[in-house]
Design a protein around this motif. Structure first.
Motif, PDB file in Angstrom:
ATOM      1  N   CYS A 190     -45.558  33.897 -85.325  1.00 51.01           N
ATOM      2  CA  CYS A 190     -44.166  33.619 -84.961  1.00 51.01           C
ATOM      3  C   CYS A 190     -43.801  32.246 -85.531  1.00 51.01           C
ATOM      4  CB  CYS A 190     -44.010  33.595 -83.435  1.00 51.01           C
ATOM      5  SG  CYS A 190     -44.534  35.109 -82.584  1.00 51.01           S
ATOM      6  N   ASP A 191     -42.512  31.892 -85.475  1.00 49.67           N
ATOM      7  CA  ASP A 191     -42.076  30.582 -85.961  1.00 49.67           C
ATOM      8  C   ASP A 191     -42.559  29.454 -85.053  1.00 49.67           C
ATOM      9  OD1 ASP A 191     -40.744  31.718 -88.110  1.00 49.67           O
ATOM     10  OD2 ASP A 191     -38.804  31.762 -87.074  1.00 49.67           O
ATOM     11  N   PHE A 192     -43.066  29.794 -83.899  1.00 45.43           N
ATOM     12  CA  PHE A 192     -43.502  28.845 -82.876  1.00 45.43           C
ATOM     13  C   PHE A 192     -44.917  29.210 -82.441  1.00 45.43           C
ATOM     14  CE2 PHE A 192     -40.672  32.193 -81.529  1.00 45.43           C
ATOM     15  CZ  PHE A 192     -41.486  32.946 -80.692  1.00 45.43           C
ATOM     16  N   ALA A 193     -45.601  28.278 -81.799  1.00 43.87           N
ATOM     17  CA  ALA A 193     -46.930  28.559 -81.259  1.00 43.87           C
ATOM     18  C   ALA A 193     -46.801  29.603 -80.151  1.00 43.87           C
ATOM     19  CB  ALA A 193     -47.563  27.280 -80.719  1.00 43.87           C
ATOM     20  N   VAL A 194     -47.743  30.512 -80.096  1.00 47.47           N
ATOM     21  CA  VAL A 194     -47.660  31.629 -79.159  1.00 47.47           C
ATOM     22  C   VAL A 194     -49.026  31.901 -78.537  1.00 47.47           C
ATOM     23  CG1 VAL A 194     -48.076  33.402 -80.927  1.00 47.47           C
ATOM     24  CG2 VAL A 194     -46.755  33.985 -78.905  1.00 47.47           C
ATOM     25  N   ARG A 195     -48.998  32.367 -77.288  1.00 46.33           N
ATOM     26  CA  ARG A 195     -50.219  32.818 -76.600  1.00 46.33           C
ATOM     27  C   ARG A 195     -50.010  34.272 -76.198  1.00 46.33           C
ATOM     28  NH1 ARG A 195     -51.532  29.065 -72.780  1.00 46.33           N
ATOM     29  NH2 ARG A 195     -49.809  29.733 -71.495  1.00 46.33           N
ATOM     30  N   VAL A 196     -51.039  35.084 -76.397  1.00 44.69           N
ATOM     31  CA  VAL A 196     -51.048  36.471 -75.953  1.00 44.69           C
ATOM     32  C   VAL A 196     -52.193  36.599 -74.966  1.00 44.69           C
ATOM     33  CG1 VAL A 196     -51.322  38.885 -76.634  1.00 44.69           C
ATOM     34  CG2 VAL A 196     -50.092  37.289 -78.134  1.00 44.69           C
ATOM     35  N   GLN A 197     -51.864  37.033 -73.757  1.00 38.04           N
ATOM     36  CA  GLN A 197     -52.856  37.100 -72.682  1.00 38.04           C
ATOM     37  C   GLN A 197     -52.699  38.416 -71.928  1.00 38.04           C
ATOM     38  OE1 GLN A 197     -52.958  33.588 -70.300  1.00 38.04           O
ATOM     39  NE2 GLN A 197     -53.721  34.681 -68.518  1.00 38.04           N
ATOM     40  N   PRO A 198     -53.777  39.187 -71.795  1.00 37.64           N
ATOM     41  CA  PRO A 198     -53.660  40.422 -71.025  1.00 37.64           C
ATOM     42  C   PRO A 198     -53.449  40.125 -69.538  1.00 37.64           C
ATOM     43  CG  PRO A 198     -55.929  40.086 -71.735  1.00 37.64           C
ATOM     44  CD  PRO A 198     -55.113  38.987 -72.329  1.00 37.64           C
ATOM     45  N   VAL A 199     -52.501  40.848 -68.924  1.00 38.42           N
ATOM     46  CA  VAL A 199     -52.294  40.741 -67.478  1.00 38.42           C
ATOM     47  C   VAL A 199     -52.789  42.010 -66.784  1.00 38.42           C
ATOM     48  CG1 VAL A 199     -50.456  39.025 -67.559  1.00 38.42           C
ATOM     49  CG2 VAL A 199     -49.866  41.441 -67.703  1.00 38.42           C
ATOM     50  N   VAL A 200     -52.844  43.103 -67.513  1.00 46.64           N
ATOM     51  CA  VAL A 200     -53.501  44.336 -67.082  1.00 46.64           C
ATOM     52  C   VAL A 200     -54.368  44.752 -68.256  1.00 46.64           C
ATOM     53  CG1 VAL A 200     -53.216  46.771 -66.465  1.00 46.64           C
ATOM     54  CG2 VAL A 200     -51.583  45.070 -65.608  1.00 46.64           C
ATOM     55  N   ASP A 201     -55.655  44.933 -68.021  1.00 48.87           N
ATOM     56  CA  ASP A 201     -56.561  45.333 -69.104  1.00 48.87           C
ATOM     57  C   ASP A 201     -57.574  46.328 -68.564  1.00 48.87           C
ATOM     58  OD1 ASP A 201     -58.222  45.665 -71.267  1.00 48.87           O
ATOM     59  OD2 ASP A 201     -58.466  43.525 -71.666  1.00 48.87           O
ATOM     60  N   GLU A 202     -57.268  47.599 -68.742  1.00 46.48           N
ATOM     61  CA  GLU A 202     -58.165  48.679 -68.323  1.00 46.48           C
ATOM     62  C   GLU A 202     -58.658  49.466 -69.530  1.00 46.48           C
ATOM     63  OE1 GLU A 202     -55.841  50.857 -65.477  1.00 46.48           O
ATOM     64  OE2 GLU A 202     -55.723  49.146 -64.115  1.00 46.48           O
ATOM     65  N   VAL A 203     -58.664  48.817 -70.694  1.00 43.79           N
ATOM     66  CA  VAL A 203     -59.081  49.481 -71.916  1.00 43.79           C
ATOM     67  C   VAL A 203     -60.581  49.735 -71.870  1.00 43.79           C
ATOM     68  CG1 VAL A 203     -59.232  49.295 -74.439  1.00 43.79           C
ATOM     69  CG2 VAL A 203     -57.219  48.421 -73.227  1.00 43.79           C
ATOM     70  N   ARG A 204     -60.938  50.914 -72.328  1.00 45.52           N
ATOM     71  CA  ARG A 204     -62.345  51.283 -72.437  1.00 45.52           C
ATOM     72  C   ARG A 204     -62.537  51.978 -73.774  1.00 45.52           C
ATOM     73  NH1 ARG A 204     -59.491  54.865 -69.697  1.00 45.52           N
ATOM     74  NH2 ARG A 204     -60.048  57.043 -69.647  1.00 45.52           N
ATOM     75  N   LYS A 205     -63.794  52.053 -74.203  1.00 44.11           N
ATOM     76  CA  LYS A 205     -64.083  52.695 -75.481  1.00 44.11           C
ATOM     77  C   LYS A 205     -65.244  53.660 -75.340  1.00 44.11           C
ATOM     78  CE  LYS A 205     -67.273  49.315 -77.411  1.00 44.11           C
ATOM     79  NZ  LYS A 205     -67.584  48.460 -78.547  1.00 44.11           N
ATOM     80  N   LEU A 206     -65.257  54.600 -76.259  1.00 39.03           N
ATOM     81  CA  LEU A 206     -66.318  55.595 -76.337  1.00 39.03           C
ATOM     82  C   LEU A 206     -66.783  55.637 -77.778  1.00 39.03           C
ATOM     83  CD1 LEU A 206     -67.919  57.987 -75.083  1.00 39.03           C
ATOM     84  CD2 LEU A 206     -66.008  59.456 -75.781  1.00 39.03           C
TER      85      LEU A 206
END
Length: 182
Positions: A59-75
């Motif tokens: 982005c044109d500015f500093a940015v933070r991306v933070q999960p607030v719900v994270d129920e991801v799983r993998k197989l």
């Protein structure tokens, strides 16, 4: 999971999900046995780490991306002879909070899609996706301009070994989340 059934049907219809034999698990030490189980058919959590990017990176500015719900799983569906993953499925709820670090403006992005990921030996990978995912693009490094893009629908993302991204949409939409917190 709203995308899981739809994705499984879509991936199966597209011939992207294949079946194959899995080598038998031999008795081993507990840590080794747990690792073999993870690689040979058990769903495991696949948490996303929070991250920050400086101004101009996405982005044109500093940015933070933070999960607030994270129920991801993998197989893990297939592995290479060295045990590294060859094909995996990722699914689950993932809601990210995107914050403009200069103004404090915040927005949420639902990235709860389902992806079949195929890893190539040259470091490239291909995602076959149903549903939304959040993808960052560097300047001149893919098929979308620089930004944090929420891509939704059915599509394929091809990553080069240097993480340049090319999106091929079957149908869907794209939205630059940077505009939500500008």
């Amino acid at each position: 999971m709203r995308w899981t059934k739809r994705a499984a049907l879509s991936l199966a219809a597209a011939g992207l999900v294949t079946t194959g034999s899995v080598a038998p698990v031999l008795p081993a030490a507990p840590a080794v046995a747990a690792d073999q189980e993870r690689r040979q058919g058990g769903w495991v959590p696949a948490p996303q780490e929070a991250f920050e990017m400086p101004a101009g990176a996405r982005c044109d500015f500093a940015v933070r991306v933070q999960p607030v719900v994270d129920e991801v799983r993998k197989l893990v569906l297939a592995v290479y002879p060295d045990g590294s993953p060859r094909r995996e499925i990722y699914t689950g709820a993932l809601i990210n909070e995107v914050t403009n670090l200069e103004t404090g403006a915040r927005s949420t992005a639902d990235a709860s899609g389902t992806s079949l990921v195929e890893y190539a030996t040259d470091g490239s990978m291909t995602w076959y996706v149903t549903g939304p995912v959040l993808l960052g693009f560097r300047e001149n490094a893919g098929s979308l301009p620089r930004g944090l893009w929420l891509v939704d629908g059915q599509f394929k993302v091809e990553f080069s070994p240097t993480y340049d991204k090319t999106i091929t949409m079957l149908h869907g939409s794209t939205h630059d989340v940077c505009t939500d917190v500008d």
